[in-house]
Design an enzyme around this catalytic site. Structure first.
Site, PDB file in Angstrom:
ATOM      1  N   ASP A   1       0.820  -1.226   0.000  1.00  0.00           N
ATOM      2  CA  ASP A   1       0.000   0.000   0.000  1.00  0.00           C
ATOM      3  C   ASP A   1       0.848   1.268   0.000  1.00  0.00           C
ATOM      4  OD1 ASP A   1      -2.394  -1.616   0.303  1.00  0.00           O
ATOM      5  OD2 ASP A   1      -1.807  -1.855   2.407  1.00  0.00           O
TER       6      ASP A   1
ATOM      7  N   GLU B   1     -11.247  -0.212  -3.596  1.00  0.00           N
ATOM      8  CA  GLU B   1     -10.475   0.297  -2.462  1.00  0.00           C
ATOM      9  C   GLU B   1      -9.270   1.089  -2.954  1.00  0.00           C
ATOM     10  OE1 GLU B   1      -9.365  -3.164  -0.237  1.00  0.00           O
ATOM     11  OE2 GLU B   1      -7.754  -3.732  -1.591  1.00  0.00           O
TER      12      GLU B   1
END
Length: 294
Positions: free
Chosen positions: A9, A196
């Site tokens: 991420d 997401e």
């Protein structure tokens, strides 16, 4: 590849010192990881804990998807996902402030968003608009309260996993009004169980909202984008995979695109064992409503 180590991420910014700094989900013994680069291609993992102290609302585990912005007063604001003590297994978006890009970041007493009744709030990312207004995008983690199956949201009825837009004051942490929904998963669009990892960029009057679809464990995990002419939408999905499995990439996603619109960091499984996620970089071209890898 940018980093051959567990660095999921990834987000990044160019700091006041001219260096690029990347930030990642917990790993390598750190709550929030930090790496640095002079040229955006050769990265060094730093032995630094960016978030050495915690706020009263969060547990000491599962710090996900940090994002850092440079505030107008020269301070740095970190947005991150932390596990809520009041609802273990679910997360809130926290904020923390530092004088330097590598920290130490001091967390605020109050989270920016929780929405625990809807599954929690994760994957925050800061954005500064052309008029100087500041926003934070995040995902409502609906699949965490799903009914099982793929990413806990593969069995009907499927739960909403909306991407939200929250306006904030110049301090980057004080909300202005309520967050508005700008995107959601759709079976018709082939999103799988979720959308997401939002990353918002403005280029030539067009807002590009980058996001991932499917489950991060799946080969179908990817990076797509939607566009709008107004920051609050409506956003039109292209349903085009900007980055997908293949050419040495396995389940790539969780991308952050530079505000300058010409470069991107994302993660993918380091190898077929699917045990750790490496960081990758790419050059990007944004033209009209189209995004391409250069």
């Amino acid at each position: 590849m940018g980093l051959h180590t567990d660095f999921p991420d990834p987000s990044f910014l160019k700091a006041a010192d001219g260096m690029w700094y990347a930030f990642a989900t917990n790993g390598n013994g750190k709550r929030i990881q930090v790496a640095s680069s002079k040229d955006f291609s050769s990265w060094t993992l730093l032995d630094i804990e960016a978030l050495p102290t915690l706020s009263s609302w969060e547990t000491d585990k599962d710090h996900y998807a940090p994002d850092v912005v440079l505030r107008d007063d020269g301070k740095y604001v970190m947005y991150y996902s932390g596990e809520a003590k009041s609802d273990v297994g679910h997360h809130c978006v926290g904020t923390a402030i530092a004088d330097n890009p590598t920290g130490p970041y001091v967390p605020s007493d109050t989270p920016l968003s929780c929405r625990l009744d809807q599954g929690g709030s994760i994957d925050p990312a800061g954005f500064k608009d052309k008029d100087g207004a500041r926003y934070v995008t995040f995902k409502v983690d609906g699949n965490s309260v799903g009914h099982g199956g793929n990413c806990n949201n593969g069995i009907e009825p499927l739960v909403s996993t909306p991407i939200m837009l929250q306006k904030v004051q110049a301090d980057g942490v004080t909300p202005i009004g309520d967050a508005v929904q700008i995107l959601d998963r759709s079976t018709a669009d082939g999103d799988g169980p979720l959308v997401e990892a939002p990353s918002l960029v403005l280029r030539g009057g067009t807002y590009f909202l980058f996001y991932s679809t499917h489950c991060y464990t799946d080969d179908a995990y990817d990076v797509r984008w939607a566009t709008a002419t107004n920051i609050a939408g409506p956003y039109t999905k292209t349903n085009v995979e900007l980055v997908k499995t293949g050419d040495g990439l396995i389940s790539p996603g969780g991308a952050t695109v530079c505000g300058c619109g010409d470069r991107m960091l994302f993660h993918g499984w380091c190898d077929d064992s699917k045990k750790i996620r490496c960081m990758y970089y790419a050059d990007v071209n944004l033209s009209g409503r189209t995004a391409t890898i250069v």
